[in-house]
Structure formats: structure tokens, C-alpha cells
Design a protein around this motif. Structure first.
Motif, PDB file in Angstrom:
ATOM      1  N   ALA A  37       0.824  -1.214   0.000  1.00  0.00           N
ATOM      2  CA  ALA A  37       0.000   0.000   0.000  1.00  0.00           C
ATOM      3  C   ALA A  37       0.858   1.264   0.000  1.00  0.00           C
ATOM      4  N   ARG A  38       2.053   1.206   0.567  1.00  0.00           N
ATOM      5  CA  ARG A  38       2.910   2.387   0.712  1.00  0.00           C
ATOM      6  C   ARG A  38       3.604   2.809  -0.581  1.00  0.00           C
ATOM      7  N   PHE A  39       3.522   2.006  -1.650  1.00  0.00           N
ATOM      8  CA  PHE A  39       4.195   2.346  -2.900  1.00  0.00           C
ATOM      9  C   PHE A  39       3.673   3.663  -3.465  1.00  0.00           C
ATOM     10  N   SER A  40       4.596   4.453  -4.004  1.00  0.00           N
ATOM     11  CA  SER A  40       4.215   5.701  -4.670  1.00  0.00           C
ATOM     12  C   SER A  40       3.606   5.358  -6.032  1.00  0.00           C
ATOM     13  N   LYS A  41       3.015   6.346  -6.678  1.00  0.00           N
ATOM     14  CA  LYS A  41       2.427   6.146  -8.003  1.00  0.00           C
ATOM     15  C   LYS A  41       3.496   5.712  -9.010  1.00  0.00           C
ATOM     16  N   SER A  42       4.704   6.300  -8.918  1.00  0.00           N
ATOM     17  CA  SER A  42       5.769   5.920  -9.860  1.00  0.00           C
ATOM     18  C   SER A  42       6.255   4.490  -9.581  1.00  0.00           C
ATOM     19  N   GLU A  43       6.328   4.089  -8.309  1.00  0.00           N
ATOM     20  CA  GLU A  43       6.702   2.702  -7.986  1.00  0.00           C
ATOM     21  C   GLU A  43       5.626   1.749  -8.504  1.00  0.00           C
ATOM     22  N   GLU A  44       4.385   2.130  -8.331  1.00  0.00           N
ATOM     23  CA  GLU A  44       3.286   1.306  -8.840  1.00  0.00           C
ATOM     24  C   GLU A  44       3.415   1.120 -10.347  1.00  0.00           C
ATOM     25  N   GLU A  45       3.608   2.210 -11.078  1.00  0.00           N
ATOM     26  CA  GLU A  45       3.726   2.132 -12.534  1.00  0.00           C
ATOM     27  C   GLU A  45       4.899   1.249 -12.950  1.00  0.00           C
ATOM     28  N   HIS A  46       6.039   1.429 -12.255  1.00  0.00           N
ATOM     29  CA  HIS A  46       7.220   0.614 -12.551  1.00  0.00           C
ATOM     30  C   HIS A  46       6.904  -0.870 -12.371  1.00  0.00           C
ATOM     31  N   TRP A  47       6.335  -1.242 -11.220  1.00  0.00           N
ATOM     32  CA  TRP A  47       6.090  -2.648 -10.917  1.00  0.00           C
ATOM     33  C   TRP A  47       4.963  -3.235 -11.757  1.00  0.00           C
ATOM     34  N   VAL A  48       3.953  -2.457 -12.056  1.00  0.00           N
ATOM     35  CA  VAL A  48       2.880  -2.962 -12.912  1.00  0.00           C
ATOM     36  C   VAL A  48       3.456  -3.297 -14.289  1.00  0.00           C
TER      37      VAL A  48
END
Length: 181
Positions: A37-48
Motif C-alpha cells: 500500500a505504501r508504494f508511490s504512483k511511480s513505484e506502482e507504474e514501474h512494478w505494474v
């Protein structure tokens, strides 16, 4: 997340209990990516992006895997080439319940089963296991006559060494280079 550029639909699931790991799986035709849940939007985009690529790559690999029909045809080719066509199995198929053997043969039923683990290995390794099992249709046990048949396959020693290395690594929990995700 909406599909882009021909990509499948993606659902991101954030979890407060998830601290570091990221996982992905298919749910219907949707790629589900589970992230902390703590991931930033950019971390989310990277991992997705990374995890969807991995899912697609895995799906492509699975679609390239040989069918039982193709395996049977390959067995017939190898029998003709190395065993003068004398080994004639009734069935040759992939199985998922064989974790301690690469292949097995039941001569009375003329059936051969190969571990699905071989599907990701080089073709010459799978060919060796097929020749090994085909030879069992002609000679029971691992006698000198049996090994003389198997040794007609030119990459026997190399394939045995390869499989010994894979078994050694697996027995020590070494499964290859993996992402920390």
C-alpha cells in the motif's frame, strides 16, 4: 488500470499487510498485480509494467511448449534415428506429478511419461530423456545393452551432466536468477 497498446486489462491491489513483495497473476483475462500500500504512483507504474511483462512472457513461453502429440512425434523421430525405429511407444506424454524423475516408462503398457520440468530445458536434453525411455521399451533395466542403445544418441554424456547439474542446484534450493519481487 485500462489496457494500453494491446496490453491486457490490469487490476492493482494494494495491501497494507504487504511490505516488500510484489506479485502478479491472471484472474480471468485480467492481470492482477499485488503491491504494498505504501508504494508511490511511480513505484506502482514501474512494478505494474514489469510484472505484466513477466506474465506475458510466461504466457508466451507456455504457449510454445510442446503438446503430447508433438512429443509423440518427436519420440518416433528419435526412435527412427537412433534405435532403428524399433522402440514404438503407445503413448508419450507430459506429466506434472513426476518430481523425482525426468522420465519414466512402463514397458508392459508401452507408455512413456516425461516431467513437465523438461519443457523449459534445451531440446537436446529432452531428446536424451526420450531416447533413454525409448530404450527401456527394448531393454529393461540399466544393463550394458541398455546403455549401448542410449549411447547411440550423440549428446548422452552432455545431457546427463546437464541434468545432474540441475538436480544438484535444485537439491540446494538454487533455482536460477530470480527478481527479488
Amino acid at each position: 488500470m485500462a489496457p494500453e497498446g494491446g496490453r491486457p486489462p490490469v487490476e492493482v491491489r494494494r495491501s497494507a499487510r504487504r511490505r516488500k513483495t510484489v506479485s502478479a497473476f491472471w484472474e480471468g483475462g485480467t492481470a492482477v498485480v499485488a503491491i504494498p500500500a505504501r508504494f508511490s504512483k511511480s513505484e506502482e507504474e514501474h512494478w505494474v509494467r514489469r510484472m505484466v511483462e513477466r506474465l506475458e512472457k510466461d504466457a508466451a513461453r507456455r504457449s510454445r511448449q510442446r503438446s503430447d502429440t508433438e512429443l509423440m512425434a518427436r519420440a518416433a523421430e528419435l526412435s527412427a534415428r537412433y534405435l532403428a525405429g524399433r522402440a514404438r511407444p503407445e503413448t508419450v506424454r507430459w506429466v506434472t506429478n513426476q518430481s523425482s524423475r525426468w522420465g519414466s516408462c512402463t514397458p508392459a503398457e508401452r507408455s512413456i511419461r516425461l516431467s513437465h520440468e523438461l519443457q523449459d530445458m534445451p531440446q537436446w536434453v529432452t531428446d536424451y530423456v526420450l531416447v533413454h525411455e525409448l530404450a527401456h521399451l527394448l531393454v529393461h533395466g540399466h544393463t550394458p545393452d541398455f546403455w549401448a542403445l542410449v549411447d547411440e544418441y550423440p549428446r548422452t554424456a552432455e545431457a546427463k551432466a546437464f541434468l545432474a547439474g540441475v538436480s544438484f542446484a535444485a537439491s540446494r534450493g538454487l533455482t536460477g536468477a530470480k527478481d527479488p519481487a
